[in-house]
Design a protein around this motif. Structure first.
Motif, short mmCIF file in Angstrom:
data_model
loop_
_atom_site.label_atom_id
_atom_site.label_comp_id
_atom_site.label_asym_id
_atom_site.label_seq_id
_atom_site.Cartn_x
_atom_site.Cartn_y
_atom_site.Cartn_z
N CYS A 56 0.87 -1.17 0.00
CA CYS A 56 0.00 0.00 0.00
C CYS A 56 0.91 1.22 0.00
CB CYS A 56 -0.91 -0.03 1.23
SG CYS A 56 -2.11 -1.37 1.18
N THR A 61 4.12 3.53 4.47
CA THR A 61 3.61 3.59 3.10
C THR A 61 4.41 4.56 2.24
OG1 THR A 61 2.11 5.29 3.91
CG2 THR A 61 1.25 3.04 3.75
N GLY A 83 -0.95 -3.77 3.82
CA GLY A 83 0.05 -3.71 2.76
C GLY A 83 1.29 -4.54 3.01
N PRO A 88 -4.40 -2.83 -4.05
CA PRO A 88 -4.13 -1.76 -3.08
C PRO A 88 -4.97 -0.51 -3.30
CG PRO A 88 -2.06 -2.71 -3.85
CD PRO A 88 -3.15 -3.32 -4.70
N SER A 119 -10.01 2.62 -1.15
CA SER A 119 -8.71 3.15 -0.70
C SER A 119 -8.66 4.67 -0.65
CB SER A 119 -7.57 2.61 -1.59
OG SER A 119 -7.49 1.21 -1.46
#
Lengths: 383, 383
Positions: A47, A218, B310, B318, B334
């Motif tokens: 992600c 991330t 993730g 994702p 998301s």
């Protein structure tokens, strides 16, 4: 002693209004050449934030001419509109420098799900471009701080060339949630392929072995740019060694500034069958909340070390493990040995040494203790 | 409503002087037959305590006639002398009951590296044997408590047969450092092979999905004994369902009594490609210190949920993840969706729902938040 110490780089840090405090929050680092070789590594998290998605494309050809970084918002999980913001920032930098946007790495850090105001960002880029100077490294390092208590800078000198670096973060490359952003500069002449190999070798034994809280960011990004301005081409070995030194220095600065930590803990596994197994064993201990809480309590609880080792797939005999804490071998052949009350955990630095007696490989993983301040910092504020 | 509720069992809990407080610290549970079928599961930790090493041999033939449990010392990493202590305890139980030591499961819990005084233990066994009664279940459950604030008991009724159970622990089967010990009794007629299959099915969806702090104990043991005293043979399906109900009830009692916890968090992953992937995703969130600290701070920080997802190898896009907290879909595709300020985290029970949109499998993993009290309990005292 900052990223503008090597020749051929300018930098700036400005207040773009992204932080409500009015502090510096946008940094720009520009490679003025004559070469524009680069290498980068990014978070392994699947992600990934919009700036990472953008920058992964930018770095593919080995050419990076500028890195723009903002704190105050991670631009992660902000959807297509967030990606357009990243793109607009890169275009704005490119316009101001007369280069292509595809040579501009973008980094962001702050709260996930929060998109910064695009106009604020673009105005900040304009201000930073106007403020670029060969002395701007210190301000750039200030501008990327979030929960950092101090700016992190490093310089490593070569023979007629040097490396500069800056970092922000309270975590580590992989894994880390508190984003780690690192920009490294050098005026050595280093082709992109050599840079890439050197960067991967250096991060493997530095940032990759920090594991402050087991969480993976991330947004993590490490970019190195080589200006070639010194005109000197070091051997790949010399350059790699210097780069590893710079990365290790920055990594230790990150470790010492980890959110709410009271101790820095180095966990070294000796005599593993392979280096990967040594890392696995050290990392398992680094991720044990119970062990980390015990260190905070100054309790040399080696039982929690052994219990962590037992969760791994590394080769060892469960009945023949030795464990030392701060040099005291509290456990030998998996039984109590020297008196644990001889282990002094009042200082900040703690070493744990594990002997697997299964080979010749070794590795160290660094972590912090689990403290009230960690819980406070990560529960009282959104980040 | 304890382990002596099913017919054919006696139990006792006595103070053997292992706990400095003088509290009950030794428990004995005896199957009086007529059948002695049993099944057990143990910690997956490769560093196993002496009682586990002993009991793994005991259970191999499917016959267990007694379980003896002590708190006040884990007898783990105490070497060959510690193993001899475990063996001596089993022999003492066997002598008192006129059975073989190889049919006696031994469980210990407490500090690793600490060996209890063997004479204290043997005297405690003699006292417990003398105190055995068909009403002794409650005292047995008291005697295995360590940092538990309440004793954990359960009863599930079948058609003419029943299941009783007791548990101690502030963690879970795998992983858990705060040892989980569970004894389950039934007066149903259940062959050992059926018991084994039923126990594995029941623990897979109960104890195995508790993950209070990601640490794995060296001593965890779950043993079920069937006396056959009811004379009734339930179908394997009925028995498995009842056993799963008993295990889930005990697991939820463990969750609610986890050391220092302020919230119970159920993390459910929907529409995973496989059940294993659903468990992997839920467990990754359950192990995120940052997410757990945010729940303690009553901060619906869904970014930390996505960052954990993730890190897994589960199948998902994702850019197309949905996340709800307490029923509020704070993230869809998301990107930010419903207002997170609508998530009320003042209550103890928190639900996180993750939609992977990749299949039909689902799973729930339970955990607790990361609190100041957790740090305190695990730093201020050795355990």
């Amino acid at each position: 002693m900052t990223i503008t110490h090597p020749s051929g780089f300018t930098a700036a840090g400005v207040a773009a209004g992204l932080k409500s405090t009015g502090a510096l929050d946008l940094a720009l680092v520009v490679n003025q050449g004559p070469t524009f070789d680069s290498a980068s590594v990014f978070t392994a998290n699947r992600c990934k934030a919009n700036p990472v998605l953008w920058s992964q494309e930018v770095v593919k050809d080995g050419v990076v001419r500028a890195v723009v970084l903002n704190s105050g918002g991670a631009n992660c999980y902000t959807g297509p509109e967030g990606f357009r913001t990243t793109h607009a920032v890169a275009e704005k930098v490119a316009d101001g420098l007369g280069i292509g946007a595809i040579d501009v790495v973008v980094c962001s850090t702050g709260l996930i799900g929060l998109a910064n105001d695009r106009d604020d960002l673009l105005a900040g880029v304009a201000a930073a471009t106007a403020a670029l100077s060969a002395d701007g490294g210190a301000q750039a390092a200030q501008a990327i701080m979030t929960t950092d208590s101090v700016a992190k800078n490093t310089v490593v000198e070569g023979a007629g060339w040097s490396i500069g670096g800056m970092a922000k973060g309270a975590g580590m490359l992989a894994p880390a949630l508190a984003t780690m952003l690192v920009v490294i500069t050098t005026d050595a002449v280093v082709p992109a392929a050599v840079l890439d190999a050197a960067l991967r070798a250096a991060t493997r034994v530095s940032f990759d072995r920090l594991d402050s809280d087991g969480c993976m960011s991330t947004n993590d990004t490490v970019t190195v740019m080589a200006s070639g301005a010194s005109g000197i081409t070091p051997t790949p070995e010399d350059f790699t060694a210097a780069l590893a030194q710079a990365c290790t220095d920055l990594a230790m600065q990150l470790l010492k500034d980890a959110e709410g930590a009271d101790h820095e803990i180095a966990i070294t596994t000796l005599h593993a069958a392979t280096e990967d197994e040594a890392v696995e064993v050290s990392r398992s201990v680094a991720r044990s909340n119970l062990f980390k809480a015990a260190v905070f309590g100054r309790d040399p609880n080696w039982g929690r070390v052994l219990a962590s080792i037992g969760t791994t797939s590394a080769r060892f005999d469960p009945a023949d493990l030795d464990v030392a804490m701060n040099g005291v071998w509290v456990c030998r052949t998996s039984t109590p040995a020297e008196d644990p009350t001889g282990v002094d955990l009042t200082g900040r630095e703690v070493s744990v040494t594990i002997d697997l007696k299964s080979g010749d490989a070794r590795a160290t993983v660094w972590t912090n203790d689990l403290t009230h301040a960690y819980v406070h910092e990560n529960s009282a504020y959104s980040s």
